[in-house]
Design a protein around this motif. Structure first.
Motif, PDB file in Angstrom:
ATOM      1  N   MET A   1       0.828  -1.182   0.000  1.00 44.16           N
ATOM      2  CA  MET A   1       0.000   0.000   0.000  1.00 44.16           C
ATOM      3  C   MET A   1       0.874   1.248   0.000  1.00 44.16           C
ATOM      4  N   ARG A  44     -15.191   1.407   5.293  1.00 44.58           N
ATOM      5  CA  ARG A  44     -14.843  -0.006   5.487  1.00 44.58           C
ATOM      6  C   ARG A  44     -15.921  -0.920   4.921  1.00 44.58           C
ATOM      7  N   GLU A  47     -15.487  -0.895   1.150  1.00 50.92           N
ATOM      8  CA  GLU A  47     -14.308  -1.665   0.751  1.00 50.92           C
ATOM      9  C   GLU A  47     -14.578  -3.163   0.837  1.00 50.92           C
ATOM     10  N   ALA A  48     -15.248  -3.594   1.904  1.00 46.50           N
ATOM     11  CA  ALA A  48     -15.541  -5.017   2.069  1.00 46.50           C
ATOM     12  C   ALA A  48     -16.463  -5.518   0.956  1.00 46.50           C
ATOM     13  N   THR A  51     -14.583  -5.667  -2.373  1.00 45.99           N
ATOM     14  CA  THR A  51     -13.654  -6.800  -2.405  1.00 45.99           C
ATOM     15  C   THR A  51     -14.357  -8.063  -2.870  1.00 45.99           C
ATOM     16  N   VAL A  81      -3.792   0.758  -3.332  1.00 49.63           N
ATOM     17  CA  VAL A  81      -3.631  -0.662  -3.011  1.00 49.63           C
ATOM     18  C   VAL A  81      -3.816  -1.468  -4.283  1.00 49.63           C
ATOM     19  N   GLY A  84      -3.538  -7.258  -2.471  1.00 48.29           N
ATOM     20  CA  GLY A  84      -3.539  -7.075  -1.021  1.00 48.29           C
ATOM     21  C   GLY A  84      -4.914  -7.189  -0.397  1.00 48.29           C
ATOM     22  N   ARG A  85      -5.189  -6.298   0.549  1.00 44.59           N
ATOM     23  CA  ARG A  85      -6.385  -6.435   1.397  1.00 44.59           C
ATOM     24  C   ARG A  85      -7.691  -6.255   0.636  1.00 44.59           C
ATOM     25  N   LEU A  86      -7.672  -5.639  -0.548  1.00 41.42           N
ATOM     26  CA  LEU A  86      -8.906  -5.416  -1.301  1.00 41.42           C
ATOM     27  C   LEU A  86      -9.082  -6.418  -2.433  1.00 41.42           C
TER      28      LEU A  86
END
Length: 347
Positions: A1, A44, A47-48, A51, A81, A84-86
């Motif tokens: 990131m 958040r 984003e969730a 994803t 990003v 990764g997390r996404l």
């Protein structure tokens, strides 16, 4: 990131290109660009959901968080990003402050993936007029959520007044399982439906669209039975010309299907995550005519499909009325400078 604080649009474009090279990202692998307009407190959640949706539809995710639009000094903070997390997407989360927040397109436009569709999703109270937001005007598909409005039923009426082909709403997406089960009930009969009843709270936009769908498909006027015992749509009841009665009732994550002369059946009717609902809407990028017909029938506004598919941007400054009311020379009456955080068009 990569985190960029108090940056410019040009720097964001350069940093994204560098991160893509580092991570091995390939723009041609993107199916679409998803623009998410969201409040800070729901970033958040957005984003969730994105994803989950990106797992089915690889995309470039551009999250726009607008804050403190009356602030004199514009500022842009960004997170980049890749993977990764996404998940399998390229994401840029942009927090815009001051007058820049009213001109988010100056940063977003250079970040659009070339030659792929653009979808804009408002994970917040829907805009009154999508044409007031350039991020909606530039999109091929526009997703709102009437359930997040203070008055969801009034929000649906506004969606009908403001409708253009390519618009949709997550309240419509949420009744896909209901529509599937109701339609499936007629696989073994050709009996005509003469009456219908929907049991739901009077503020439930999914019930309004279900009634609109039944009206458009069956040519009847369903009855809305208000209930305060449940937070969402409880049941759909259909009476047929041959005397049969069909009732679909929600019980937790199950639907109980009752039919005259047959044993009750238990069918799955789970509440899907927001990301699954979003992914469903990303499967199609053309106009949803069935939604338009249901929205038209539920609100009484006709000719929705006959409207132009493209909007013309109508500039609207939400701070203009307040600033006009401030007397000359008083605090806050100083003219605000043009957006400084965008850095101008980036190539």
């Amino acid at each position: 990131m990569i985190g960029l604080w108090d940056t410019t649009g040009n720097e964001v474009v350069k940093a994204l290109a560098a991160e893509r090279r580092s991570a091995g990202g390939v723009a041609s692998g993107m199916a679409l660009t998803l623009i998410v307009v969201v409040d800070e407190k729901r970033v958040r959640e957005a984003e969730a959901a994105a994803t989950i949706a990106a797992a089915a539809h690889p995309c470039r995710l551009l999250v726009v968080v607008r804050s403190d639009v009356e602030r004199e000094q514009s500022r842009l903070d960004a997170e980049i990003v890749v993977g990764g997390r996404l998940g399998p997407c390229e994401a840029v989360v942009m927090r815009m402050y001051g007058r820049l927040a009213l001109h988010a397109e100056s940063v977003v436009m250079p970040l659009l993936v070339p030659d792929v569709p653009v979808v804009t999703w408002w994970h917040s109270e829907p805009p009154s007029q999508i044409a007031n937001d350039f991020l909606g005007v530039v999109a091929d598909r526009r997703i709102t959520d009437a359930a997040q409005a203070i008055n969801p039923i009034d929000a649906l009426r506004q969606r009908a007044r403001d409708y253009a082909p390519g618009d949709t709403d997550l309240a419509w997406t949420r009744i896909t399982p209901w529509r599937t089960l109701v339609a499936g009930a007629f696989d073994t009969t050709a009996a005509r439906v003469t009456e219908a009843t929907v049991v739901a709270p009077s503020t439930d936009p999914t019930a309004a669209l279900m009634i609109g769908w039944l009206t458009a498909r069956l040519g009847i006027e369903p009855r809305w039975q208000d209930t305060n015992d449940y937070a969402r749509m409880r049941s759909v009841e259909l009476d047929c010309a041959n005397g049969d009665r069909l009732v679909l009732t929600r019980e937790n994550n199950t639907a109980i299907f009752e039919r005259t002369g047959q044993a009750d059946r238990h069918l799955p009717l789970t509440r899907r995550p927001l990301g699954d609902e979003l992914a469903e809407e990303l499967r199609r990028l053309d106009a949803d005519q069935i939604y338009a017909q249901a929205l038209s029938a539920s609100t009484g506004l006709t000719g929705l499909d006959d409207r132009p598919g493209q909007r013309v941007h109508i500039w609207n400054d939400p701070t203009a009325a307040r600033r006009a009311a401030v007397p000359a020379g008083a605090p806050g009456s100083t003219p605000v400078a043009a957006p400084a955080g965008s850095g101008g068009p980036a190539q």
